[in-house]
Enzyme design. Structure first.
Site, PDB file in Angstrom:
ATOM      1  CB  SER A  21      -5.227  -1.273  19.241  1.00  0.00           C
ATOM      2  OG  SER A  21      -4.931   0.077  18.931  1.00  0.00           O
ATOM      3  CB  SER A  23      -4.687   3.531  18.860  1.00  0.00           C
ATOM      4  OG  SER A  23      -3.664   3.331  17.911  1.00  0.00           O
ATOM      5  CE  LYS A  72      -2.071   0.367   9.523  1.00  0.00           C
ATOM      6  NZ  LYS A  72      -0.679   0.716   9.790  1.00  0.00           N
ATOM      7  CG  ASP A 108       1.121   3.968   9.192  1.00  0.00           C
ATOM      8  OD1 ASP A 108       1.047   4.293  10.393  1.00  0.00           O
ATOM      9  OD2 ASP A 108       0.444   3.048   8.692  1.00  0.00           O
ATOM     10  N   GLY A 134      12.199  -6.316   4.098  1.00  0.00           N
ATOM     11  CA  GLY A 134      10.762  -6.603   4.060  1.00  0.00           C
ATOM     12  C   GLY A 134      10.098  -5.837   2.928  1.00  0.00           C
ATOM     13  N   GLY A 137       3.261  -3.992   3.693  1.00  0.00           N
ATOM     14  CA  GLY A 137       2.655  -2.665   3.772  1.00  0.00           C
ATOM     15  C   GLY A 137       3.531  -1.659   4.495  1.00  0.00           C
ATOM     16  CE1 TYR A 223       4.215  -0.548  17.573  1.00  0.00           C
ATOM     17  CE2 TYR A 223       3.924  -1.357  19.805  1.00  0.00           C
ATOM     18  CZ  TYR A 223       3.400  -1.034  18.571  1.00  0.00           C
ATOM     19  OH  TYR A 223       2.060  -1.204  18.345  1.00  0.00           O
TER      20      TYR A 223
HETATM   21  P1  ATR Z   1       3.119  -5.304   7.246  1.00  0.00           P
HETATM   22  O1  ATR Z   1       1.897  -4.771   6.573  1.00  0.00           O
HETATM   23  O2  ATR Z   1       3.183  -5.033   8.722  1.00  0.00           O
HETATM   24  O3  ATR Z   1       4.373  -4.925   6.540  1.00  0.00           O
HETATM   25  P2  ATR Z   1       3.026  -7.840   5.954  1.00  0.00           P
HETATM   26  O4  ATR Z   1       2.422  -7.156   4.772  1.00  0.00           O
HETATM   27  O5  ATR Z   1       2.453  -9.139   6.376  1.00  0.00           O
HETATM   28  O6  ATR Z   1       2.976  -6.902   7.212  1.00  0.00           O
HETATM   29  O7  ATR Z   1       4.604  -8.010   5.688  1.00  0.00           O
HETATM   30  C1  ATR Z   1       5.440  -8.713   6.532  1.00  0.00           C
HETATM   31  C2  ATR Z   1       6.885  -8.704   6.013  1.00  0.00           C
HETATM   32  O8  ATR Z   1       7.650  -9.488   6.928  1.00  0.00           O
HETATM   33  C3  ATR Z   1       7.055  -9.329   4.642  1.00  0.00           C
HETATM   34  O9  ATR Z   1       8.104  -8.665   3.978  1.00  0.00           O
HETATM   35  C4  ATR Z   1       7.450 -10.756   4.995  1.00  0.00           C
HETATM   36  O10 ATR Z   1       8.189 -11.419   4.001  1.00  0.00           O
HETATM   37  P3  ATR Z   1       7.460 -12.368   2.894  1.00  0.00           P
HETATM   38  O11 ATR Z   1       6.959 -11.423   1.840  1.00  0.00           O
HETATM   39  O12 ATR Z   1       8.530 -13.264   2.423  1.00  0.00           O
HETATM   40  O13 ATR Z   1       6.360 -13.086   3.620  1.00  0.00           O
HETATM   41  C5  ATR Z   1       8.322 -10.515   6.191  1.00  0.00           C
HETATM   42  N1  ATR Z   1       8.467 -11.719   6.993  1.00  0.00           N
HETATM   43  C6  ATR Z   1       7.573 -12.258   7.856  1.00  0.00           C
HETATM   44  N2  ATR Z   1       8.074 -13.371   8.425  1.00  0.00           N
HETATM   45  C7  ATR Z   1       9.309 -13.566   7.889  1.00  0.00           C
HETATM   46  C8  ATR Z   1      10.359 -14.553   8.071  1.00  0.00           C
HETATM   47  N3  ATR Z   1      10.205 -15.589   8.924  1.00  0.00           N
HETATM   48  N4  ATR Z   1      11.513 -14.405   7.366  1.00  0.00           N
HETATM   49  C9  ATR Z   1      11.660 -13.367   6.512  1.00  0.00           C
HETATM   50  N5  ATR Z   1      10.732 -12.414   6.295  1.00  0.00           N
HETATM   51  C10 ATR Z   1       9.579 -12.503   6.978  1.00  0.00           C
END
Ligand code: ATR
Length: 279
Positions: A21, A23, A72, A108, A134, A137, A223
């Site tokens: 982190s 933070s 979260k 956020d 995506g 969250g 980032y």
């Molecule tokens: P956060 O809370 O940071 O958004 P998360 O809830 O784990 O983290 O979400 C990660 C996102 O990245 C999801 O939309 C995930 O897609 P899936 O729902 O299909 O898992 C996406 N993601 C992670 N790895 C991926 C990959 N290799 N290709 C496409 N999408 C990916």
């Protein structure tokens, strides 16, 4: 570091793991800048223990905490009040303890939009159609912010269709786009990556920018690195870009203000200081 007295105000970040982190570095900068009698510490807490830890921290006199992965969403059911952004985003990232009450907030949404506004001076010209990549969250917080900012159309695409449909059931105002159709960017004025793809050690996002108009804005919430392959490609072809570090900086501001009673500034110096902590 400022010397602490017995009156020191306390806050921190709860994560599992919490070692990466940024933070503590971020809040530590502001504490030092304002010579505040206070501390902001990393707190490694297992998700099974969060329910016990929050009231205990309150009893110990903490002013509040930030929450990061995987807490979260869990915290939604562990707080006494939720602000409207926490309800809409389905997640709590900032907690304020006050008079025996646990207040849950989501900053956020604010952080993401502030970063976008600071990075793109003329945000109004990008409000026609936002495409969010995506459906996790982070995507949810981004969609809530875009809606508040008055974006006319908000589309979301995601690799896993079920997750996309789940997001749509929470936020009925979004349009969904099949993952296979994600390269059709001709009508997109703002493109936002909310996945972890492009992050250090991860694959790059598989997305062709060929059809994206050159005047569109590209925003990546990743980032580390600051310039992801997506942003590098966008910049190379002439699109304006915004990196994700500002979201981290801006989301921290409301919590700091509440806990330590000083309104901090998101400055270039703060940004440079936090950047030095990127591994
Ligand atoms: P956060 O809370 O940071 O958004 P998360 O809830 O784990 O983290 O979400 C990660 C996102 O990245 C999801 O939309 C995930 O897609 P899936 O729902 O299909 O898992 C996406 N993601 C992670 N790895 C991926 C990959 N290799 N290709 C496409 N999408 C990916």
């Amino acid at each position: 570091m400022t010397t602490l007295t017995g009156n020191a105000k306390l806050a921190g970040v709860i994560g599992h793991p919490v070692t990466h982190s940024l933070s503590p570095r971020l809040h530590g900068y502001w504490l030092y800048e304002h010579a505040i009698d206070g501390a902001y510490v990393p707190l490694s807490v297992h998700p099974d223990d969060l329910r016990e830890v929050l009231p205990a921290l309150m009893k110990m006199g903490f002013a509040g905490v930030n929450l990061t992965l995987p807490h979260k969403e869990l915290a939604l059911a562990m707080v006494d009040t939720l602000d409207s952004d926490a309800k809409a985003a389905g997640a709590v990232n900032t907690i304020i303890f006050k008079d025996g009450v646990i207040h849950g907030r989501n900053t956020d949404v604010y952080g993401c939009m502030q970063n976008l506004k600071q990075g793109a001076v003329t945000l109004a010209s990008y409000k026609e159609h936002a495409l969010v990549i995506g459906a996790g969250g982070a995507a949810r917080a981004v969609c809530v912010g875009l809606k508040q900012e008055g974006f006319k159309k908000i589309s979301v695409t995601n690799r896993t269709p079920d997750r996309l449909e789940k997001l749509k059931s929470h936020l009925p105002y979004i349009s969904t786009i099949p993952w296979e159709a994600r390269h059709g960017l001709a009508s997109v004025s703002l493109l936002i990556n909310t996945t972890s793809l492009g992050m250090k050690g991860q694959d790059a996002l598989d997305l062709s920018l060929e059809k994206l108009p050159q005047q569109s804005l590209v925003y990546d919430i990743v980032y580390n690195p600051l310039e992801t392959p997506l942003l590098a490609e966008a910049r190379r072809r002439g699109n304006q870009t915004v990196d994700g570090l500002g979201m981290l900086l801006w989301q921290a501001k409301p919590g700091f203000e509440q806990w330590f009673g000083v309104e901090p500034t998101v400055s270039a110096q703060l940004r440079a200081h936090v950047m030095k902590g990127l591994a």
